[in-house]
Design a protein around this motif. Structure first.
Motif, mmCIF file in Angstrom:
data_model
loop_
_atom_site.group_PDB
_atom_site.id
_atom_site.type_symbol
_atom_site.label_atom_id
_atom_site.label_comp_id
_atom_site.label_asym_id
_atom_site.label_seq_id
_atom_site.Cartn_x
_atom_site.Cartn_y
_atom_site.Cartn_z
ATOM 1 N N TYR A 73 4.156 7.709 3.509
ATOM 2 C CA TYR A 73 4.038 7.076 1.931
ATOM 3 C C TYR A 73 4.574 5.586 1.989
ATOM 4 O O TYR A 73 3.696 4.971 1.876
ATOM 5 C CB TYR A 73 4.487 7.701 0.690
ATOM 6 C CG TYR A 73 5.185 6.561 -0.506
ATOM 7 C CD1 TYR A 73 3.818 7.021 -1.016
ATOM 8 C CD2 TYR A 73 5.932 6.078 -0.781
ATOM 9 C CE1 TYR A 73 4.201 6.338 -2.352
ATOM 10 C CE2 TYR A 73 5.883 4.611 -2.006
ATOM 11 C CZ TYR A 73 5.195 5.444 -2.740
ATOM 12 O OH TYR A 73 5.362 4.628 -3.976
ATOM 13 N N VAL A 74 5.505 5.411 2.730
ATOM 14 C CA VAL A 74 5.468 4.179 3.246
ATOM 15 C C VAL A 74 5.099 3.330 3.935
ATOM 16 O O VAL A 74 4.832 2.032 3.459
ATOM 17 C CB VAL A 74 7.566 4.026 3.676
ATOM 18 C CG1 VAL A 74 7.553 2.557 4.225
ATOM 19 C CG2 VAL A 74 8.224 4.877 2.837
ATOM 20 N N GLU A 75 4.289 3.852 5.012
ATOM 21 C CA GLU A 75 3.172 2.893 5.831
ATOM 22 C C GLU A 75 2.485 3.070 5.010
ATOM 23 O O GLU A 75 1.728 1.974 5.296
ATOM 24 C CB GLU A 75 2.882 4.277 6.602
ATOM 25 C CG GLU A 75 3.972 4.390 7.880
ATOM 26 C CD GLU A 75 3.820 5.069 9.326
ATOM 27 O OE1 GLU A 75 2.703 6.209 8.945
ATOM 28 O OE2 GLU A 75 4.523 5.363 10.292
ATOM 29 N N ASP A 76 1.570 3.768 4.498
ATOM 30 C CA ASP A 76 0.536 3.563 3.354
ATOM 31 C C ASP A 76 0.537 2.754 2.449
ATOM 32 O O ASP A 76 -0.360 1.621 2.091
ATOM 33 C CB ASP A 76 0.150 5.291 2.343
ATOM 34 C CG ASP A 76 0.038 6.210 3.352
ATOM 35 O OD1 ASP A 76 -0.789 5.702 3.886
ATOM 36 O OD2 ASP A 76 -0.043 7.412 2.464
ATOM 37 N N GLU A 77 1.555 2.569 1.664
ATOM 38 C CA GLU A 77 1.835 1.242 0.398
ATOM 39 C C GLU A 77 1.895 0.007 1.357
ATOM 40 O O GLU A 77 1.335 -1.011 0.892
ATOM 41 C CB GLU A 77 3.704 1.864 0.052
ATOM 42 C CG GLU A 77 3.285 2.704 -0.818
ATOM 43 C CD GLU A 77 2.091 2.698 -2.279
ATOM 44 O OE1 GLU A 77 2.476 1.728 -2.754
ATOM 45 O OE2 GLU A 77 1.505 3.407 -2.627
ATOM 46 N N ALA A 78 2.560 0.114 2.762
ATOM 47 C CA ALA A 78 2.264 -0.930 3.525
ATOM 48 C C ALA A 78 1.682 -1.654 3.532
ATOM 49 O O ALA A 78 0.729 -2.596 4.107
ATOM 50 C CB ALA A 78 3.838 -0.569 4.788
ATOM 51 N N LYS A 79 0.515 -0.786 4.026
ATOM 52 C CA LYS A 79 -0.597 -0.678 5.359
ATOM 53 C C LYS A 79 -1.491 -2.240 3.134
ATOM 54 O O LYS A 79 -2.082 -2.663 3.426
ATOM 55 C CB LYS A 79 -2.016 0.020 5.010
ATOM 56 C CG LYS A 79 -0.970 0.476 6.975
ATOM 57 C CD LYS A 79 -1.852 1.434 7.420
ATOM 58 C CE LYS A 79 -1.534 2.151 8.579
ATOM 59 N NZ LYS A 79 -2.112 3.318 9.440
ATOM 60 N N ASN A 80 -1.655 -1.028 2.353
ATOM 61 C CA ASN A 80 -2.426 -1.633 1.138
ATOM 62 C C ASN A 80 -1.800 -1.846 0.720
ATOM 63 O O ASN A 80 -2.922 -3.356 -0.333
ATOM 64 C CB ASN A 80 -2.144 0.026 -0.301
ATOM 65 C CG ASN A 80 -3.611 1.211 0.961
ATOM 66 O OD1 ASN A 80 -4.058 1.040 1.628
ATOM 67 N ND2 ASN A 80 -2.818 2.731 -0.120
ATOM 68 N N LYS A 81 -0.532 -2.352 0.326
ATOM 69 C CA LYS A 81 -0.035 -3.936 -0.038
ATOM 70 C C LYS A 81 0.200 -5.061 -0.259
ATOM 71 O O LYS A 81 0.206 -6.174 -0.666
ATOM 72 C CB LYS A 81 1.124 -3.352 -1.331
ATOM 73 C CG LYS A 81 0.806 -1.859 -2.460
ATOM 74 C CD LYS A 81 1.850 -1.240 -3.705
ATOM 75 C CE LYS A 81 1.251 -0.798 -4.855
ATOM 76 N NZ LYS A 81 2.983 -0.303 -5.504
ATOM 77 N N LEU A 82 0.644 -4.829 1.070
ATOM 78 C CA LEU A 82 1.019 -5.400 2.203
ATOM 79 C C LEU A 82 0.445 -6.139 3.170
ATOM 80 O O LEU A 82 0.128 -7.411 3.421
ATOM 81 C CB LEU A 82 2.203 -5.204 2.703
ATOM 82 C CG LEU A 82 3.789 -4.875 1.381
ATOM 83 C CD1 LEU A 82 4.871 -4.921 2.260
ATOM 84 C CD2 LEU A 82 3.683 -6.026 0.834
ATOM 85 N N GLY A 83 -0.457 -5.390 3.780
ATOM 86 C CA GLY A 83 -1.932 -4.810 4.803
ATOM 87 C C GLY A 83 -1.234 -5.395 5.617
ATOM 88 O O GLY A 83 -2.085 -6.359 6.790
ATOM 89 N N LEU A 84 0.419 -5.278 5.698
ATOM 90 C CA LEU A 84 0.630 -4.803 7.612
ATOM 91 C C LEU A 84 0.128 -3.739 8.179
ATOM 92 O O LEU A 84 -0.556 -2.615 7.236
ATOM 93 C CB LEU A 84 1.879 -4.473 7.124
ATOM 94 C CG LEU A 84 3.129 -5.512 6.114
ATOM 95 C CD1 LEU A 84 4.329 -4.417 6.327
ATOM 96 C CD2 LEU A 84 2.775 -6.472 7.107
ATOM 97 N N VAL A 85 0.109 -4.177 9.308
ATOM 98 C CA VAL A 85 -0.728 -2.405 10.307
ATOM 99 C C VAL A 85 0.564 -3.073 11.649
ATOM 100 O O VAL A 85 1.016 -3.622 11.675
ATOM 101 C CB VAL A 85 -1.682 -3.112 10.770
ATOM 102 C CG1 VAL A 85 -3.006 -3.027 9.626
ATOM 103 C CG2 VAL A 85 -1.750 -4.029 11.610
#
Length: 98
Positions: A73-85
């Motif tokens: 969940y944390v990874e998904d939110e970081a990717k979707n909302k913050l654009g982090l990879v």
């Protein structure tokens, strides 16, 4: 004799009228109670449906809560909302997206 016969006939008629009135009132009350019973049965079915819907929603929320406590969940939110990879990830976006 005739006076006592008249009194007994009028008394009998009076008793019959009272009995008929009691029967009529009882019948009307029974019909209204039957209608009320049907209304309550419909309400009961509606409430049971609402309870089932609430139980399903509670189960969905419980599953979502479990998911929100995972690393995924944390990874998904970081990717979707913050654009982090991750540094070794390659992001491919369709043309037209920025």
């Amino acid at each position: 004799m005739r006076a006592s016969r008249r009194k007994s006939k009028s008394g009998l008629i009076l008793v019959l009228l009272v009995v008929l009135v009691v029967i009529a009132v009882s019948s009307l009350k029974a019909m209204s109670l039957h209608e009320k019973s049907e209304e309550l049965a419909v309400t009961e079915r509606q409430l049971e449906t609402q309870i089932e819907n609430a139980k399903e929603k509670a189960a969905e929320l419980e599953n979502r809560e479990k998911y929100m406590q995972t690393k995924r969940y944390v990874e998904d939110e970081a990717k979707n909302k913050l654009g982090l990879v991750y540094p070794d990830e390659i992001v491919i976006r369709p043309s037209g997206e920025k």
